[in-house]
Write a protein that holds these residues in place. Structure first.
Motif, short mmCIF file in Angstrom:
data_model
loop_
_atom_site.label_atom_id
_atom_site.label_comp_id
_atom_site.label_asym_id
_atom_site.label_seq_id
_atom_site.Cartn_x
_atom_site.Cartn_y
_atom_site.Cartn_z
N SER A 1 56.06 48.06 56.23
CA SER A 1 57.20 47.80 57.12
C SER A 1 58.52 47.86 56.37
O SER A 1 59.54 48.29 56.92
N MET A 2 58.53 47.45 55.10
CA MET A 2 59.76 47.46 54.33
C MET A 2 60.21 48.89 53.98
O MET A 2 61.40 49.18 53.90
N ASN A 3 59.24 49.78 53.77
CA ASN A 3 59.58 51.10 53.26
C ASN A 3 59.45 52.24 54.26
O ASN A 3 60.00 53.32 54.03
N LEU A 4 58.67 52.02 55.32
CA LEU A 4 58.41 53.15 56.21
C LEU A 4 59.02 53.00 57.60
O LEU A 4 58.98 53.96 58.37
N SER A 5 59.54 51.83 57.95
CA SER A 5 60.00 51.65 59.33
C SER A 5 61.12 52.63 59.68
O SER A 5 61.07 53.30 60.73
N LEU A 6 62.12 52.75 58.81
CA LEU A 6 63.23 53.66 59.10
C LEU A 6 62.79 55.12 59.00
O LEU A 6 63.22 55.97 59.79
N GLU A 7 61.91 55.41 58.01
CA GLU A 7 61.45 56.79 57.84
C GLU A 7 60.62 57.23 59.04
O GLU A 7 60.76 58.37 59.52
N LEU A 8 59.76 56.35 59.52
CA LEU A 8 58.95 56.70 60.69
C LEU A 8 59.84 56.89 61.92
O LEU A 8 59.60 57.77 62.74
N ALA A 9 60.87 56.02 62.04
CA ALA A 9 61.79 56.16 63.18
C ALA A 9 62.51 57.51 63.12
O ALA A 9 62.68 58.19 64.14
N ARG A 10 62.92 57.90 61.91
CA ARG A 10 63.58 59.21 61.76
C ARG A 10 62.63 60.35 62.11
O ARG A 10 63.00 61.31 62.78
N ALA A 11 61.38 60.25 61.62
CA ALA A 11 60.39 61.30 61.91
C ALA A 11 60.10 61.39 63.40
O ALA A 11 59.99 62.49 63.97
N LEU A 12 59.98 60.22 64.06
CA LEU A 12 59.70 60.22 65.50
C LEU A 12 60.86 60.79 66.29
O LEU A 12 60.67 61.57 67.23
N ALA A 13 62.09 60.41 65.91
CA ALA A 13 63.27 60.95 66.61
C ALA A 13 63.35 62.45 66.44
O ALA A 13 63.65 63.19 67.39
N GLY A 14 63.08 62.93 65.22
CA GLY A 14 63.08 64.38 64.98
C GLY A 14 61.98 65.06 65.78
O GLY A 14 62.18 66.15 66.31
N GLY A 15 60.81 64.39 65.87
CA GLY A 15 59.70 64.95 66.66
C GLY A 15 60.06 65.07 68.13
O GLY A 15 59.73 66.07 68.78
N ILE A 16 60.76 64.05 68.64
CA ILE A 16 61.21 64.12 70.04
C ILE A 16 62.15 65.31 70.22
O ILE A 16 62.05 66.06 71.19
N GLY A 17 63.06 65.47 69.26
CA GLY A 17 64.00 66.59 69.34
C GLY A 17 63.29 67.93 69.34
O GLY A 17 63.65 68.84 70.09
N ILE A 18 62.26 68.05 68.51
CA ILE A 18 61.50 69.32 68.44
C ILE A 18 60.82 69.64 69.77
O ILE A 18 60.90 70.75 70.28
N VAL A 19 60.17 68.62 70.33
CA VAL A 19 59.44 68.84 71.59
C VAL A 19 60.41 69.17 72.72
O VAL A 19 60.15 70.06 73.55
#
Length: 372
Positions: A333-351
């Motif tokens: 949670s300390m290291n991946l929460s922001l990275e996962l949010a960025r990856a998910l937002a980018g994934g939404i943009g791709i779709v």
């Protein structure tokens, strides 16, 4: 020689001269630096010991004694005695080798001492940066030819634009960073796509699809964060910037997803226009089916690229947390929460880009077909 066109021959000569001139400049640019530079002449390992911390992590420390020659400033030509300590892990330090150039500070010379003494401040790495830069440029030119050259130009333009945008925000903190990044995203998209793909309908379709999908994905992400109250997102790494951290996070996320969205948009547009150029009477329904197939093919790979690109940056910190007995859930949670949010937002943009890019390209194809 006979098979090489004269125009390309001159280009190769100019490129070779540029490489030679830049290498020569880097090898002899010490006098342009204000900090003192010294070239390592002799290295001797004088001490080594095994150490263990309170968490039973084992490492080994080394101490080197170095004699270097100062290459710039008032003390140019004099020898300086340095010591360097480094660990086996080399996370925050490094092993010095003969021939390397170092930034050093000079201590006051003791009475009767034949050599100067000082401390190592940093390694001089500009030749490594130059080497990597030329490898990157040559690969781009070799693979992309003319488009590779324009890709390099667009990359340089985007770097200048981003630097200018951040400078504007730092000098005018009252202006929203998200607003500045919105203007930057428009400029990034227009300059990149026009430079690489030229002024044509394929590019116009990709620009519209990129901007629409990027802003829409930002809106979706903002709504999700607003509805959930941002729970689960850990902003600790952004606290030191003393600016509205959520705004900075959204701005980074905005620009971060642009590259992937732009890639999908131009792929969709290029594929559909290529089909149309091969068969001008191709039905719209066939274009839709082909476009969706292309979109499905690239959707998985592009989202994986985003996921791995963001997550890979957190691997060192994850290892550090877990190695120091931090619970797995806390470390993630300390290291991946922001990275996962960025990856998910980018994934939404791709779709989102797939249908937007599809219908935008078909609109421009129909316009082109109507003119004939």
């Amino acid at each position: 020689m006979k098979n090489i066109p004269i125009k390309n021959f001159y280009l190769y000569i100019i490129l070779a001269l540029c490489i030679a001139a830049s290498v020569l400049f880097i090898q002899n640019n010490d006098s342009f630096y204000e900090r003192t530079i010294a070239e390592v002449k002799e290295v001797k390992l004088v001490h080594s010991e095994k150490v263990t911390d309170i968490y039973d992590n084992e490492d080994r420390l080394y101490e080197q004694r170095i004699i270097a020659e100062i290459t710039n400033g008032k003390a140019k030509g004099q020898h300086i005695l340095l010591t360097n300590q480094y660990s086996k892990a080399k996370a925050y330090d490094y092993e010095i080798q003969s021939g390397q150039k170092l930034f050093v500070s000079i201590k006051e010379n003791k009475a009767g001492a034949a050599e100067l003494s000082g401390d190592i401040l940093d390694l001089k790495r500009d030749h490594y940066i130059l080497l990597t830069g030329w490898i990157f440029i040559l690969i781009l030119l070799f693979v992309g030819k003319k488009q590779g050259l324009f890709s390099i130009i667009s990359l340089a333009v985007n770097a200048v634009l981003l630097s200018y945008a951040l400078d504007v925000y730092l000098k005018n903190p009252e202006i929203s960073l998200l607003l500045i990044c919105s203007a930057a995203v428009i400029l990034f998209t227009v300059t990149s796509l026009l430079l690489v793909n030229g002024f044509n309908e394929k590019t116009y379709a990709a620009i519209i699809a990129t901007l629409a999908a990027t802003f829409l994905s930002l809106l979706v992400t903002y709504l999700v964060i607003w509805l959930t109250g941002g729970k689960g997102l850990r902003y600790e790494e952004l606290q030191f910037i003393t600016r509205p951290y959520q705004m900075v996070f959204l701005a980074g996320l905005f620009i971060g997803s642009l590259g992937a969205v732009m890639d999908v948009a131009i792929t969709m547009s290029s594929s559909l226009f290529s089909l149309y150029e091969k068969n001008n009477s191709i039905p719209v329904q066939a274009l839709k089916q082909s476009g969706m197939e292309v979109g499905k093919d690239i959707m998985g790979t592009m989202t994986n690229i985003l996921f791995f690109a963001y997550i890979s940056g957190s691997i060192p910190m994850l290892i550090l947390y877990i190695k120091n007995d931090s619970p797995l859930g806390f470390s993630l949670s300390m290291n991946l929460s922001l990275e996962l949010a960025r990856a998910l937002a980018g994934g939404i943009g791709i779709v989102i880009t797939i249908p937007i890019g599809l219908y935008t390209a078909i609109y421009f194809i129909n316009r082109k077909r109507a003119r004939k």
